[in-house]
Design a protein around this motif. Structure first.
Motif, PDB file in Angstrom:
ATOM      1  N   UNK A   1       2.184   1.794  -2.764  1.00 13.93           N
ATOM      2  CA  UNK A   1       0.999   1.226  -3.405  1.00 13.93           C
ATOM      3  C   UNK A   1      -0.062   0.845  -2.373  1.00 13.93           C
ATOM      4  N   UNK A   2       0.378   0.229  -1.299  1.00 12.52           N
ATOM      5  CA  UNK A   2      -0.554  -0.149  -0.229  1.00 12.52           C
ATOM      6  C   UNK A   2      -1.177   1.085   0.422  1.00 12.52           C
ATOM      7  N   UNK A   3      -0.379   2.143   0.561  1.00  8.99           N
ATOM      8  CA  UNK A   3      -0.902   3.389   1.127  1.00  8.99           C
ATOM      9  C   UNK A   3      -1.966   3.989   0.211  1.00  8.99           C
ATOM     10  N   UNK A   4      -1.712   3.945  -1.105  1.00  9.09           N
ATOM     11  CA  UNK A   4      -2.708   4.449  -2.069  1.00  9.09           C
ATOM     12  C   UNK A   4      -3.993   3.630  -2.002  1.00  9.09           C
ATOM     13  N   UNK A   5      -3.842   2.320  -1.878  1.00  7.45           N
ATOM     14  CA  UNK A   5      -5.021   1.450  -1.786  1.00  7.45           C
ATOM     15  C   UNK A   5      -5.839   1.782  -0.544  1.00  7.45           C
TER      16      UNK A   5
END
Length: 381
Positions: A223-227
């Protein structure tokens, strides 16, 4: 004889009580159980009163040697018995007979007389008891203390089953009445072993808490990578629009001398936007790895097969083999998952550092450009 038997019972009780040894199984309680088995067998086998007396005395003394040492405890028990009986002036012939009965309890010794057969069966009478599992566990714990080690319960049960399968009764009464009880004890042991085996299999499976921890951590990383990628794309789009607007509106006006005050602010704005785009691209640029591993790498546990970058160049056969190795080794599997999370974290750290630099450049460029436009416009008035 009754008086002598009472003296023997009191002596053996005092003897065990005076020792500091931690005998959880071979203690006075065990001695009393063996004595009771001896009385039952002596009665059922129609043993003479004199022989029944000698076997009973032997039963009282047969494990006193354990209080001294586990090694050759039968000989030590016979010595303790002989000394006591000599002190009370019992005839030598009876003492020797009792010694022989005690020594017949040694493993591997085949009893010759009926008295020895009774003693041999009585000494193993606990295997017919409904509480055999508990007695067996006491014996295991006693040996752990004696040897200052830990004995695996499953291994202990397996060894006990081997002993029970090899064991045989010698008296006719025991064969007729105790054999079935022994088989029930074997059945109880097998059930206990199955219970332990199922427990071990259950414990080998990843615990729900561990699975949840890995799942949540991986989900958060992704999720953090997508953000981070979304933020980088936003900056790319915004700066591309700024450059497009600057090139289409501002730059054509710079050839007019009256717009000379726009040159510096336009250059600053376009330059900062280009630098911001450069760092945005760096934050989203994928890193290409060789994607190859050898069987030696797998055996040495050096490869993380959970990351595609480590296996995209190998054959399906080699990858399948490697994954089977991974799944068959819980430690290797957990370590691979930990490595996967760790390196995902390293990638995220790099992404967010580059994004921070990009945002700083973008913010600084806007502030400097707006300030420059304001100053240049003020000077030109």
């Amino acid at each position: 004889m009754i008086d002598i038997a009472l003296e023997v019972e009191n002596y053996v009780f005092s003897y065990f009580s005076s020792k500091n040894n931690v005998l959880l199984y071979h203690n006075y309680d065990h001695t009393l159980r063996v004595v009771k088995y001896v009385e039952v067998l002596s009665s059922q086998e129609n043993l003479s009163d004199k022989d029944a007396f000698t076997v009973k005395i032997a039963a009282f003394f047969h494990d006193t040697g354990y209080a001294i040492s586990y090694i050759n405890h039968e000989e030590k028990s016979a010595e303790i018995c002989s000394k006591f009986l000599q002190d009370i002036n019992l005839e030598e012939e009876t003492i020797n007979k009792i010694r022989g009965i005690i020594l017949s309890t040694k493993p591997g010794v085949v009893p010759k007389t009926l008295s020895e057969r009774i003693m041999k069966d009585a000494d193993c009478g606990h295997i017919t008891n409904k509480d055999f599992i508990n007695y067996s566990d006491l014996l295991r714990r006693e040996k752990e203390i004696e040897n200052n080690t830990t004995i695996d319960p499953n291994t202990w049960i397996s060894d006990t089953l081997v002993f029970l399968n090899k064991h045989r009764f010698y008296t006719q009464y025991a064969k007729d009445n105790w054999q079935e009880l022994k088989e029930k004890s074997i059945f109880k042991l097998l059930k206990e072993k199955d219970k332990i085996d199922k427990s071990l299999v259950k414990n080998e499976k990843p615990e729900k808490g561990i699975e949840t921890a890995f799942r949540v951590a991986l989900k958060n990383h992704v999720k953090l990578s997508d953000i981070a990628d979304t933020k980088a794309n936003i900056l790319l789009s915004v700066n591309a629009i700024i450059i497009s607007v600057a090139l289409s509106i501002l730059v054509p006006k710079l050839d007019n001398p009256s717009n000379g005050h726009l040159i510096l602010p336009t250059i600053v704005l376009i330059t900062c936007s280009i630098v911001a785009i450069f760092f945005s691209i760096l934050s989203t640029r994928p890193k290409v790895t060789q994607g190859f591993f050898t069987k030696k790498d797998i055996k040495d546990r050096k490869v993380n097969l959970l990351f595609f970058g480590n296996f995209h160049s190998v054959s399906l056969e080699d990858y399948t083999w490697g994954m089977n190795e991974l799944m068959n080794d819980k430690e290797y599997l957990y370590n691979s998952m930990i490595k996967d999370l760790y390196f995902l974290g390293k990638v995220l750290h790099k992404k967010y550092n580059l994004l921070r630099v990009t945002y700083n450049i973008f913010l600084a460029g806007l502030l400097i450009s707006i300030t420059a436009f304001a100053l240049m416009f003020y000077v030109s008035i």
